[in-house]
Design an enzyme around this catalytic site. Structure first.
Site, PDB file in Angstrom:
ATOM      1  N   GLY A  12      99.395  56.349  31.180  1.00  0.00           N
ATOM      2  CA  GLY A  12      98.798  54.979  31.038  1.00  0.00           C
ATOM      3  C   GLY A  12      97.929  54.655  30.467  1.00  0.00           C
ATOM      4  O   GLY A  12      97.547  54.935  29.270  1.00  0.00           O
ATOM      5  N   ASP A  38      99.547  65.074  42.222  1.00  0.00           N
ATOM      6  CA  ASP A  38     100.327  64.040  43.411  1.00  0.00           C
ATOM      7  C   ASP A  38      98.649  63.397  43.517  1.00  0.00           C
ATOM      8  O   ASP A  38      98.394  64.943  43.960  1.00  0.00           O
ATOM      9  CB  ASP A  38     101.303  63.986  43.608  1.00  0.00           C
ATOM     10  CG  ASP A  38     101.393  62.919  44.886  1.00  0.00           C
ATOM     11  OD1 ASP A  38     101.278  61.840  44.380  1.00  0.00           O
ATOM     12  OD2 ASP A  38     102.921  62.772  45.595  1.00  0.00           O
ATOM     13  N   ILE A  39      97.772  62.616  43.071  1.00  0.00           N
ATOM     14  CA  ILE A  39      97.086  62.359  43.731  1.00  0.00           C
ATOM     15  C   ILE A  39      96.971  61.780  45.232  1.00  0.00           C
ATOM     16  O   ILE A  39      95.446  61.826  45.967  1.00  0.00           O
ATOM     17  CB  ILE A  39      95.718  61.387  43.073  1.00  0.00           C
ATOM     18  CG1 ILE A  39      96.954  59.504  43.285  1.00  0.00           C
ATOM     19  CG2 ILE A  39      95.604  61.548  41.335  1.00  0.00           C
ATOM     20  CD1 ILE A  39      95.504  58.792  42.404  1.00  0.00           C
ATOM     21  N   THR A  64      99.494  49.342  39.806  1.00  0.00           N
ATOM     22  CA  THR A  64      99.252  48.209  39.952  1.00  0.00           C
ATOM     23  C   THR A  64     100.215  47.428  39.221  1.00  0.00           C
ATOM     24  O   THR A  64      99.737  46.261  38.952  1.00  0.00           O
ATOM     25  CB  THR A  64      98.634  48.378  38.334  1.00  0.00           C
ATOM     26  OG1 THR A  64     100.457  49.213  37.170  1.00  0.00           O
ATOM     27  CG2 THR A  64      97.250  49.524  38.177  1.00  0.00           C
ATOM     28  N   ASP A 104      89.426  43.432  39.146  1.00  0.00           N
ATOM     29  CA  ASP A 104      88.389  41.684  39.921  1.00  0.00           C
ATOM     30  C   ASP A 104      89.219  41.186  40.781  1.00  0.00           C
ATOM     31  O   ASP A 104      89.316  40.533  41.748  1.00  0.00           O
ATOM     32  CB  ASP A 104      88.987  41.242  38.258  1.00  0.00           C
ATOM     33  CG  ASP A 104      90.512  40.769  37.523  1.00  0.00           C
ATOM     34  OD1 ASP A 104      91.220  41.533  37.299  1.00  0.00           O
ATOM     35  OD2 ASP A 104      91.682  39.997  37.803  1.00  0.00           O
ATOM     36  N   TYR A 127      97.861  44.492  46.683  1.00  0.00           N
ATOM     37  CA  TYR A 127      97.025  45.143  45.263  1.00  0.00           C
ATOM     38  C   TYR A 127      95.158  44.716  44.902  1.00  0.00           C
ATOM     39  O   TYR A 127      95.085  46.348  45.514  1.00  0.00           O
ATOM     40  CB  TYR A 127      97.734  44.565  43.975  1.00  0.00           C
ATOM     41  CG  TYR A 127      96.724  45.187  42.907  1.00  0.00           C
ATOM     42  CD1 TYR A 127      96.927  46.305  42.193  1.00  0.00           C
ATOM     43  CD2 TYR A 127      95.767  44.166  42.218  1.00  0.00           C
ATOM     44  CE1 TYR A 127      96.203  46.880  41.135  1.00  0.00           C
ATOM     45  CE2 TYR A 127      94.985  44.996  41.085  1.00  0.00           C
ATOM     46  CZ  TYR A 127      95.058  46.393  40.125  1.00  0.00           C
ATOM     47  OH  TYR A 127      94.731  46.836  39.572  1.00  0.00           O
TER      48      TYR A 127
END
Length: 295
Positions: A12, A38-39, A64, A104, A127
């Site tokens: 990323g 794969d987390i 994301t 944020d 998200y």
């Protein structure tokens, strides 16, 4: 002591920068993307950390896609909440410290002033809610944790606003950009540097300032202002044949499935005081704008 760093989300925007910079520091790095780890697979995460035995884990993996998250709820929570939990458990098991990137979007975005780490959270979409759940999971499962909230990330790697503007700007004489959302564009390389600085200091035995930190760019600007700055630099570097006109529009004129925060301005005084880290200088980061063009 040789630092052994495990980086997830290695392909990323931030992950790529982390890998490059950590290796330049002489750290031993295990950089994995989702194809290699794969987390969301608890057993796989534990196995990887047990084999490598890191003393630092940095989680740069995330779901994301803000608009897609509204319908991809399961994937969002698996990657943004469960994955960080498993990494936190793995960090605790091998006595490593965990640095986790957040956003944020955990805030409502309706505050009049700049957001402090201590301000109430109120995510407005999937998200943000899934990222907040990830923050809570990290804090719950790993005592030695540092959570870095950032915003408006851009860099040479991956997809981002800067690349979109250059691509669209090369094809159109004019374009519309939202002018009533404000934040601090943050260079991915600066995020990587901040995380590595934090990790190095947190490895010291006397360190105890665990918790949440804000890190983003300065000066604060609207998306419209950021776009104009990008095109101004593109003109200066003669990267575009003709610079497009950038029309200012309101959020209501550009509807999206997920609600965007009107205010993404993050207060970065805490990270300055504890770690000596200055906000990201996004204007300076645009100096290498030619590296954002398709190769």
């Amino acid at each position: 002591m040789t630092v052994k760093l495990m980086v997830t989300g290695a392909n990323g925007q931030v992950g790529t920068s982390l890998q490059q910079r950590a290796e330049r520091l002489g750290w031993q790095v295990l950089a994995v993307d989702r194809n290699e780890l794969d987390i969301t697979d608890r057993a796989a995460v534990l196995q990887a950390s047990t084999q490598f035995q890191p003393n630092v884990i940095i989680n740069a993996a995330a779901h994301t896609a803000v608009d897609k998250a509204e319908t991809e709820l399961e994937a969002s929570y698996a990657i943004n909440r469960d994955g960080p939990q498993y990494l936190a458990e793995a960090a605790s098991a091998c006595n490593a410290l965990l640095l986790h990137i957040s956003t944020d979007y955990v805030f409502a975005g309706d505050k009049a002033g700049i957001y402090l780490e201590t301000d109430p959270v109120a995510p407005q979409g999937v998200y943000g809610a899934s990222k907040l759940a990830g923050e809570l999971a990290v804090a719950q499962h790993c005592a030695k944790h540092l959570i870095l909230r950032t915003a408006w990330v851009f860099g040479e790697h991956g997809n981002n606003f800067v690349k979109t503007m250059l691509r669209v700007g090369s094809m159109r004489a004019s374009l519309n950009v939202v002018a009533d959302q404000f934040g601090g564009p943050t260079y991915a390389g600066d995020i990587a540097d901040a995380l590595l600085t934090m990790a190095a200091q947190a490895l010291k035995p006397e360190f105890s300032a665990w918790g949440v930190y804000h890190f983003s760019g300065a000066p604060h600007v609207s998306w419209h202002g950021f776009a104009e700055a990008i095109f101004s630099k593109a003109a200066e570097l003669t990267l575009l044949d003709k610079v497009p006109t950038v029309n200012a529009i309101s959020t209501s004129e550009y509807p999206t499935p997920a609600r965007r925060p009107a205010n993404s301005r993050l207060d970065c005084h805490k990270i300055q005081q504890v770690f000596g880290i200055e906000p990201s200088n996004w204007q300076r980061a645009l100096a290498n704008l030619q590296q954002y063009l398709p190769q």
